[in-house]
Design a protein around this motif. Sequence first.
Motif, short mmCIF file in Angstrom:
data_model
loop_
_atom_site.label_atom_id
_atom_site.label_comp_id
_atom_site.label_asym_id
_atom_site.label_seq_id
_atom_site.Cartn_x
_atom_site.Cartn_y
_atom_site.Cartn_z
N LYS A 134 39.09 43.11 45.93
CA LYS A 134 40.51 43.18 46.28
C LYS A 134 41.35 43.75 47.53
O LYS A 134 42.07 42.53 47.64
CB LYS A 134 41.30 43.75 44.99
CG LYS A 134 40.72 42.57 43.79
CD LYS A 134 41.27 42.60 42.03
CE LYS A 134 41.11 44.52 41.38
NZ LYS A 134 42.03 44.46 40.62
N THR A 177 36.31 41.00 39.94
CA THR A 177 38.03 40.38 40.03
C THR A 177 37.91 42.45 39.53
O THR A 177 39.08 42.70 39.87
CB THR A 177 38.55 40.22 38.90
OG1 THR A 177 37.71 40.26 37.87
CG2 THR A 177 38.03 38.37 39.07
N LYS A 190 45.92 32.97 40.09
CA LYS A 190 46.67 33.64 40.64
C LYS A 190 47.18 34.05 42.27
O LYS A 190 47.86 33.88 42.48
CB LYS A 190 46.69 35.28 40.08
CG LYS A 190 48.30 35.85 39.79
CD LYS A 190 48.28 36.84 38.99
CE LYS A 190 48.95 38.25 39.26
NZ LYS A 190 48.94 39.44 38.54
N GLU A 191 45.68 34.31 43.09
CA GLU A 191 45.57 35.22 44.41
C GLU A 191 45.98 33.90 44.90
O GLU A 191 45.97 34.01 46.29
CB GLU A 191 44.95 35.67 44.19
CG GLU A 191 44.49 37.05 43.42
CD GLU A 191 46.07 38.06 43.46
OE1 GLU A 191 46.09 38.35 44.96
OE2 GLU A 191 46.60 38.95 42.70
#
Length: 454
Positions: free
Chosen positions: A354, A348, A394-395
Amino acid sequence: MKKRYLPVIALLCLPALVKAQVTISGEWLRQHDGNIHLYRVDHGRLEEIATSRPDADSAFGFYFRPEREAFYVIGTGIRQSPVDKYCFYLRKQDQLNVRVTDTAYTLTGRNSKENRAMEKWHQTILPLERKGIYFNESRSTYVDFFPQLESVHQQIQQTKFAATGNQQFDSEFALFREMNLLNCATDMLTTPRAAHPAKTDYTPYFRDLDVTHFTTDTRLLRYPFGIRIMGTLLSIPARMNNGNLKDYSIATRLKGIVNDTLKGEVVLQIMPGLKTYAAYTELHKEYGKYLLTADQQRRARPIEIALAQKATVSGSPAVDFTYPDIDGKQVSLSDFKGKVVLVDVWATWCSPCKEEIPHLKQLEEEMHDQDVTFLSVSVDEAKDHQKWKNFVKKEELGGIQLFASGWSDITRIYNINGIPRFMVFDRKGNIVSTDSPPPSSKELKLLLENELKK
């Protein structure tokens, strides 16, 4: 002897020196490798604590705080060889003053009662030590050694060794004497000699040896060269009964060993000779249960990793890994045999990782009806487990999400030094690539499609 504490003592920082509990001062008047080494005894082998370079007057010295009251070794040359090594018993606030000559050592000045007892023993065992261990200098064979061994052994049996008042030392010293004598005897059998004993040449000392007496506990691991002598000790029955000394099978090598921790040491002796990860896996499956201590497990890991890395080439069977998914269920790479698998190693906190997420999601969408499994492995630290779960939610990350709790087996086995890392495995569970193109490159989709066609 000039007493001095050399500025070149390669030990610790100044605060530790100030607090040093043991002071060693000596002269080394024989050849050395450029340094005198101080060792602790760790699982029957020597582990270096510090080194000191003798000055022009042959003086050397150490200041150190012992981890525990125990035997320590001072010497030079090959670390695991007993040649040019001398053992002493040290505890906090001890002083050791020693003079090493061409053939022996003597204590000088102030010394503990324990090391005075050790010096007396050294004088007793010295004739056998010079013949049994210093084979290059003595040129001795069993013809002159065996009678002397019997004489010294009888002398030892008839000697009442005075108690020092230190019960821990007195108990360990009795075992040390037994091991030291055995060390001299076993080295006579395994070092180059001009003549070797036949079955009928073995004397009562060898005929009366009970292997299980030495292998019911871990006493061998408390002796400086315990691992070295264990193999010869186990071969003595075969030597005296015309057995097969070339049988190095693990079953034969474990025969006569009672203690499971000692069995673990035998397993560790075999591991460096393995050539494939498959052989390691087979050995570990049956005998890994004997790797009981943290030290043994630590020593096995580099061997496993090295063999696993050799196996991680294209076309080789994948090295399996297992981690919990977001619900805590254990999931393995091998669970997906029959499918093409894309593994994404990420975290993360990793910005480049990301940046690949949108491309990975698009690739998943484009290949959702094909026989491809998307397996993501996070190397976030254990303390960030909840952060990872929150990020996944969340993603809205797809595929199968696993949590590796830091840079664990997968990174060592597949030699991952940076992330993101993408890897592809075929339907048979073999490696296609351990450093695949990222999802942002069209090459990855082409690679997956090519595997699906096979």
